[in-house]
Scaffold this motif. Structure first.
Motif, PDB file in Angstrom:
ATOM      1  N   PRO A   1       0.812  -1.230   0.000  1.00 43.16           N
ATOM      2  CA  PRO A   1       0.000   0.000   0.000  1.00 43.16           C
ATOM      3  C   PRO A   1       0.842   1.276   0.000  1.00 43.16           C
ATOM      4  N   PHE A   2       2.009   1.239   0.647  1.00 48.96           N
ATOM      5  CA  PHE A   2       2.894   2.405   0.611  1.00 48.96           C
ATOM      6  C   PHE A   2       3.345   2.698  -0.819  1.00 48.96           C
ATOM      7  N   ILE A   3       3.728   1.645  -1.542  1.00 44.30           N
ATOM      8  CA  ILE A   3       4.150   1.810  -2.940  1.00 44.30           C
ATOM      9  C   ILE A   3       3.008   2.411  -3.756  1.00 44.30           C
ATOM     10  N   LEU A   4       1.816   1.857  -3.594  1.00 41.57           N
ATOM     11  CA  LEU A   4       0.672   2.316  -4.397  1.00 41.57           C
ATOM     12  C   LEU A   4       0.265   3.743  -4.038  1.00 41.57           C
ATOM     13  N   PHE A   5       0.266   4.089  -2.755  1.00 43.13           N
ATOM     14  CA  PHE A   5      -0.063   5.470  -2.361  1.00 43.13           C
ATOM     15  C   PHE A   5       0.996   6.446  -2.864  1.00 43.13           C
ATOM     16  N   THR A   6       2.262   6.041  -2.805  1.00 41.01           N
ATOM     17  CA  THR A   6       3.338   6.903  -3.299  1.00 41.01           C
ATOM     18  C   THR A   6       3.171   7.131  -4.802  1.00 41.01           C
TER      19      THR A   6
ATOM     20  N   PHE B   1       3.242  16.442  -5.660  1.00 40.65           N
ATOM     21  CA  PHE B   1       4.662  16.137  -5.474  1.00 40.65           C
ATOM     22  C   PHE B   1       5.178  16.305  -4.043  1.00 40.65           C
ATOM     23  N   PRO B   2       4.724  17.292  -3.261  1.00 41.67           N
ATOM     24  CA  PRO B   2       5.193  17.328  -1.867  1.00 41.67           C
ATOM     25  C   PRO B   2       4.779  16.069  -1.084  1.00 41.67           C
ATOM     26  N   ALA B   3       3.526  15.629  -1.277  1.00 43.13           N
ATOM     27  CA  ALA B   3       3.053  14.412  -0.598  1.00 43.13           C
ATOM     28  C   ALA B   3       3.771  13.178  -1.153  1.00 43.13           C
ATOM     29  N   HIS B   4       4.000  13.158  -2.457  1.00 42.71           N
ATOM     30  CA  HIS B   4       4.727  12.054  -3.099  1.00 42.71           C
ATOM     31  C   HIS B   4       6.140  11.941  -2.524  1.00 42.71           C
ATOM     32  N   LYS B   5       6.809  13.067  -2.422  1.00 37.82           N
ATOM     33  CA  LYS B   5       8.186  13.076  -1.913  1.00 37.82           C
ATOM     34  C   LYS B   5       8.231  12.633  -0.450  1.00 37.82           C
ATOM     35  N   LYS B   6       7.276  13.107   0.337  1.00 43.67           N
ATOM     36  CA  LYS B   6       7.228  12.740   1.753  1.00 43.67           C
ATOM     37  C   LYS B   6       7.030  11.226   1.916  1.00 43.67           C
TER      38      LYS B   6
ATOM     39  N   ALA C   1       7.664   8.931  -0.417  1.00 41.21           N
ATOM     40  CA  ALA C   1       8.785   8.232  -1.054  1.00 41.21           C
ATOM     41  C   ALA C   1       9.981   8.104  -0.117  1.00 41.21           C
ATOM     42  N   LYS C   2      10.139   9.055   0.782  1.00 46.15           N
ATOM     43  CA  LYS C   2      11.253   8.981   1.743  1.00 46.15           C
ATOM     44  C   LYS C   2      11.103   7.785   2.677  1.00 46.15           C
ATOM     45  N   ILE C   3       9.881   7.308   2.857  1.00 39.04           N
ATOM     46  CA  ILE C   3       9.625   6.099   3.652  1.00 39.04           C
ATOM     47  C   ILE C   3       9.590   4.876   2.734  1.00 39.04           C
ATOM     48  N   THR C   4       8.879   4.996   1.632  1.00 33.43           N
ATOM     49  CA  THR C   4       8.644   3.857   0.743  1.00 33.43           C
ATOM     50  C   THR C   4       9.911   3.371   0.058  1.00 33.43           C
ATOM     51  N   TRP C   5      10.696   4.293  -0.495  1.00 32.65           N
ATOM     52  CA  TRP C   5      11.861   3.892  -1.296  1.00 32.65           C
ATOM     53  C   TRP C   5      12.830   3.001  -0.511  1.00 32.65           C
TER      54      TRP C   5
END
Length: 194
Positions: free
Chosen positions: A147-152, A161-166, A168-172
């Motif tokens: 779900p983290f991957i899909l939400f990202t 992009f701000p939410a995506h970046k935030k 992605a710092k956890i997901t990646w």
């Protein structure tokens, strides 16, 4: 920055991502308890080798995508991340096939009887503990990362992009860890395949 691919609809996205993630989790858990006794005429552990290769490829693609976004090559980043998602679907299919056809192997089970007795544990030594630590962290993170991957991805594809970046710092790093430890688990357990 990139234009949105999807129109933002958080309610629908939450439902779809939640349902899809839950269904994948349930399917993996349920199918992990079954083994099909069929002879396909080839070594079914080829699927495990494919899984290791796909996971290693995902790890490389994730690094390339990180480099792309750090260099502000957003279109390349998007293509690489979509490629990582497609590879993850291929991994999931191959993973399910392997577990349905091969069953479960146990680290240290040198005589392939499905039981790791005290002598086998002693022979495996501390590498068994190392293997179990890697395997357990791999499984836990693999179970929660979807779900983290899909939400990202959703946040990126809706140009948030701000939410995506935030996210992605956890997901990646979690996704990268799962992708790297997958081949490690394979190389450690493969001598115990029967």
């Amino acid at each position: 920055m990139l234009k949105p691919v999807f129109q933002k609809n958080d309610r629908l996205a939450n439902w779809l991502i939640g349902i899809f993630s839950l269904v994948v989790f349930i399917v993996v858990v349920i199918l992990g308890k079954f083994k099909l006794d069929v002879n396909l005429g080839f070594d079914v552990h080829i699927f495990a080798a494919i899984n290791a290769f796909v996971n290693a490829t995902i790890a490389v693609v994730l690094v390339a995508a990180l480099i792309a976004v750090k260099n502000q090559r957003y279109e390349l980043h998007k293509k690489l991340m979509m490629g990582a998602l497609v590879l993850s679907v291929l991994f999931l299919l191959s993973y399910i096939a392997h577990h349905l056809l091969a069953g479960e192997a146990k680290y240290g089970d040198a005589n392939h009887d499905g039981i790791v007795d005290e002598a086998e544990k002693l022979a495996a030594g501390t590498m068994r503990v190392v293997y179990l630590i890697i395997l357990i962290t791999h499984i836990i993170l693999a179970a929660i990362i979807l779900p983290f991957i899909l939400f990202t991805a959703y946040r990126g594809l809706t140009s948030e992009f701000p939410a995506h970046k935030k996210l992605a710092k956890i997901t990646w790093p979690l996704w990268f860890y799962v992708a790297v430890t997958g081949p490690i688990v394979y190389f450690m357990i493969s001598p115990y395949y029967q």
